[in-house]
Design an enzyme around this catalytic site. Structure first.
Site, PDB file in Angstrom:
ATOM      1  N   GLU B  67       0.808  -1.222   0.000  1.00 53.47           N
ATOM      2  CA  GLU B  67       0.000   0.000   0.000  1.00 53.47           C
ATOM      3  C   GLU B  67       0.842   1.272   0.000  1.00 53.47           C
ATOM      4  OE1 GLU B  67      -0.597  -2.624   1.927  1.00 53.47           O
ATOM      5  OE2 GLU B  67      -2.708  -3.173   1.777  1.00 53.47           O
ATOM      6  N   PHE B 129     -11.732  -7.094  13.431  1.00 50.80           N
ATOM      7  CA  PHE B 129     -10.660  -7.564  12.570  1.00 50.80           C
ATOM      8  C   PHE B 129     -10.294  -6.480  11.551  1.00 50.80           C
ATOM      9  CE2 PHE B 129      -9.354  -9.763   8.591  1.00 50.80           C
ATOM     10  CZ  PHE B 129      -8.112 -10.183   9.049  1.00 50.80           C
ATOM     11  N   GLN B 130      -9.023  -6.219  11.425  1.00 49.48           N
ATOM     12  CA  GLN B 130      -8.490  -5.175  10.523  1.00 49.48           C
ATOM     13  C   GLN B 130      -9.110  -3.811  10.796  1.00 49.48           C
ATOM     14  OE1 GLN B 130      -8.456  -6.711   6.412  1.00 49.48           O
ATOM     15  NE2 GLN B 130      -6.417  -7.503   6.831  1.00 49.48           N
ATOM     16  N   LYS B 179     -17.373  -0.474   5.457  1.00 48.61           N
ATOM     17  CA  LYS B 179     -17.803  -1.418   4.435  1.00 48.61           C
ATOM     18  C   LYS B 179     -19.306  -1.366   4.187  1.00 48.61           C
ATOM     19  CE  LYS B 179     -17.355  -6.130   2.842  1.00 48.61           C
ATOM     20  NZ  LYS B 179     -16.689  -7.425   2.990  1.00 48.61           N
ATOM     21  N   MET B 492      24.653   8.289   2.600  1.00 45.85           N
ATOM     22  CA  MET B 492      24.545   9.558   3.316  1.00 45.85           C
ATOM     23  C   MET B 492      24.791   9.346   4.802  1.00 45.85           C
ATOM     24  SD  MET B 492      24.334  12.691   2.767  1.00 45.85           S
ATOM     25  CE  MET B 492      23.439  13.343   1.350  1.00 45.85           C
TER      26      MET B 492
END
Lengths: 162, 579
Positions: B67, B129-130, B179, B492
């Site tokens: 993502e 969940f999630q 949802k 760096m």
């Protein structure tokens, strides 16, 4: 470092309060007190923030508050004449001769006793933060059972709104 | 009772209101907003939306492998086109993975709309969940965010999100959609416009202030323009160029501002700041009027603030009032959109007859600083210098490529050695400094401009932070050219350790690197390696010849080369470490 009272009008929406609180913590600005409640317009909340900072920091505080999408208006009330009030509820031990003493003290400060038991008084007091501090100082610290303060609310003097 | 059997004729016009599901509304709104490409990754909470995306062709979905990459790709899509980038991810880990991408866009003021799925309204707050508090997590790194609890508010929210993302100081806006909201139905009508009483960005600059600013510029003996990402974001490179040429003044760009003024022009001094050129930094320290346009006096630009531009009156134009006098006290502040402001400044400058002043002495001084040749390096025939690779890339692409970069030494060399004559060709994470940005950014740019050459200048450290996207490149046949300046060190970090930590190289050495050529091949791409200077040009030529293939070029470069000049953190800009 000066004390500032900032009034914020913002959309009365979920999350708006945490946006303001989050801004202060993320940018390290100081908050002494913060109050918020809806206004006469149900969709608008008014917040009063008590803060401290240099002139440069205050300029940033005002600009950053203005930048929040839900903020409608920001005004630093300490720039002009204004009225400031805070509510304190204080529960104290009150037995024997103390009962009369506490009552007298409350009268002097124009407080009201709003709850009584055989061992305690609960007093309601309104005023500036300074006045509330003074009342607390006038009491014997051993007498105080519990204190709750609302944080300051403030409004500008005169006929105009902010 | 018998139901009517004939199907009602449906109008396709979106002005007719019709009942749609939340998922249909999301897709229709994206279409009505003119969105062509969405970068994302599916998951439980966004399945209805994916189902709808799959039923149409107007909005193309690009499936990434993580993502974070979806958001970086949408971000670069926006940086290269100026359109609002769109990313779509699921709830919970989908959203948290997206956070780095959102914060990257936020720091660089890139307009994005990020749609995240959320657990059903009834489960919010239940540790489902999630489930994660997405609006809570992203509040400090978005311009604004929304949780849509009611399908009736969905269309308006999407409209508002696009408006907020692109107007004023742009930035990412997130829409969290539970949802069940995507399954519920309501009448759909895409709103024509947005009215927000609490949000009215200033467009036009204050004319009196602009006159004052121009008068200062006209009277200056040593004026200097210092411009940033705001020029790119407001598409005002042409207006800027006109003004700077008229004033005959020198100009320097921030890392984010490169391409805002043609790098090949005589008046351009290069980048300023920590790894800016000697002439740019010296000009800042000696100018008497500094014209800051769409730049925000970042600490990497100013060095020690109390020594910054000590002789200068400062003019600052920015669309964000909070950027003005935040770090540096400004003499002439102007709030407004740069494009509008610069147009007005050009008109006023003509009216006021600005541009006939002679700056010969100032230019003589600048030419003297230029003689220092601060970016000089020596390419021997044994070890490849990383600067040489970038220089060859520049030459062989005729300066026309879109260049994305990751973060570190290679980023600075790309900024120093690839001269950008046009805006929106240089795409890098300037504010947040996000390693792993380069490859997904190249994907976003390549999707936006399929015909352009897109080069990702990276290092072996950064590329491994989103290396999985090689798979996305294969799926969509993105012919990106990766130029990996492989020195085996987190360069760096190593450089700072050499300079400031007495050469103790704590964890900056990367052992066990993969064979990048084989890795590229394993993903179905072409891998090329350059081990000696003579290999560099042929490798780049071959990569560019393979127009329709993704090519991973692994350049084994000088392991201990440093980026010069360097202003140590906290030092004045004139205190540069030079070669």
């Amino acid at each position: 470092m000066h004390r500032h009272i900032i009034s914020v009008l913002l959309e009365n929406e979920a999350g708006a309060l945490s946006r303001v609180a989050g801004l202060f913590s993320a940018r390290g600005y100081n908050i002494e007190a913060m109050t918020v409640a809806p206004t006469h317009e149900a969709s608008v909340s008014r917040m009063t923030i008590l803060t401290q900072g240099s002139e440069e920091i205050m300029e940033q505080v005002l600009k950053q508050l203005n930048k929040l999408v839900e903020v409608i208006r920001v005004h630093d009330l300490s720039e002009g004449p204004h009225i400031e009030r805070e509510l304190m509820l204080i529960k104290v031990h009150a037995v024997g001769s103390d009962r009369e003493e506490v009552k007298r003290l409350a009268d002097i400060f124009r407080g009201r006793i709003i709850d009584v038991t055989d061992r305690s008084y609960t007093i309601e007091l309104t005023g500036t933060g300074e006045k509330l501090d003074a009342f607390l100082h006038a009491l014997d610290p051993g007498m105080v059972i519990e204190v709750v303060r609302s944080g300051a609310s403030a409004i500008s003097r005169g006929a105009k709104s902010i | 009772m018998s139901a009517p059997t004939q199907t009602r004729e449906r109008t396709s016009s979106s002005t007719e209101t019709e009942e749609l599901t939340g998922a249909e509304i999301v897709v229709r709104a994206l279409r009505d907003e003119g969105v062509e490409t969405v970068f994302g990754y599916p998951g439980g909470a966004v399945l209805y939306i994916y189902d709808e995306l799959d039923k149409q062709e107007a909005v193309q979905h690009v499936l990434v492998r993580h993502e974070q990459a979806a958001v970086h790709a949408a971000d670069a899509y926006s940086r290269s086109t100026g359109k609002v980038g769109v990313a779509l991810v699921t709830s919970g880990p989908g959203a948290t993975n997206a956070v780095t991408g959102i914060a990257t866009a936020y720091m660089d003021s890139i307009p994005l709309v990020v749609i995240t799925g959320q657990v059903p309204v009834a489960l919010i707050g239940n540790d489902a969940f999630q489930e994660v508090d997405t609006v809570g997590i992203t509040r400090p790194c978005t311009k604004h965010n929304f949780l849509v609890r009611d399908v009736n508010e969905l269309a308006q929210t999407i409209k508002t999100a696009f408006y907020l993302a692109a107007s004023g100081r742009p930035g990412p806006v997130l829409i969290d959609i539970p949802k069940d909201v995507t399954a519920k139905r309501c009448r759909y009508e895409y709103p024509e416009k947005v009215q927000l009483r609490s949000y009215k960005p200033t467009v036009k600059g204050h004319s009196g202030q602009l006159r004052k600013a121009l008068q200062l510029i006209a009277n200056a003996e040593r004026p200097l323009f210092y411009t940033g990402g705001g020029i790119i974001l407001s598409d005002s490179a042409a207006e800027l160029t006109q003004l700077v040429r008229r004033c005959d003044a020198p100009i320097t760009n921030t890392l984010m501002g490169l391409g805002g003024y043609p790098a090949s022009d005589r008046q351009f001094l290069g980048m300023l700041g920590m790894h800016g050129t000697y002439e740019a930094n010296m000009a800042v320290q000696h100018c008497d009027v500094l014209v800051a346009l769409g730049a925000r006096f970042d600490d990497r630009v100013t060095g020690n603030l109390s020594h910054f531009a000590p002789h200068a009156k400062i003019i600052h134009v920015d669309v964000d009032p909070a950027s003005i006098s935040k770090n540096v006290k400004v003499d002439v502040p102007v709030v407004g959109d740069l494009c509008s402001v610069l147009r007005e400044m050009n008109e006023l400058a003509e009216e006021m007859g600005i541009g006939d002043g002679s700056l010969e002495r100032w230019w003589a001084q600048i030419e003297e600083w230029r003689q220092r040749d601060c970016l000089h390096y020596t390419q021997t025939d044994t070890i490849i210098k990383p600067q040489y690779v970038v220089q060859k890339l520049f030459e062989l692409t005729a300066g026309n490529a879109i260049v994305t970069s990751d973060v570190g030494q290679h980023q600075m060399w790309a900024a120093q050695f690839y001269g950008f004559d046009r805006p929106r060709r240089w795409i890098n994470s300037g504010g947040l400094g996000t390693m792993g940005f380069g490859l997904p950014a190249a994907m976003g740019a390549q999707m936006a401009e399929p015909q352009s050459t897109v080069v990702c200048v990276t290092g072996e450290g950064s590329i491994q932070m989103n290396i999985q996207e090689l798979s996305t490149c294969q799926q969509y046949k993105l012919p990106i050219k990766v130029a990996c300046l492989n020195n085996g060190y987190l360069g760096m970090v190593r450089q700072w350790q050499e300079f400031f930590y007495e050469e103790r190289y704590a964890s900056s050495y990367m052992d066990a690197l993969p064979d990048f050529v084989k890795l590229a091949e394993a993903y179905g791409h072409i891998g090329l390696r350059a081990e000696k200077p003579a290999d560099v040009e042929p490798v780049i030529r071959e990569a560019l010849r393979l127009k329709d293939r993704m090519v991973f070029m692994d350049f084994l470069v000088d392991r201990t080369e440093n980026v010069y000049p360097m202003v140590p953190a906290g030092a004045a800009l004139s205190d540069m470490i030079l070669v």
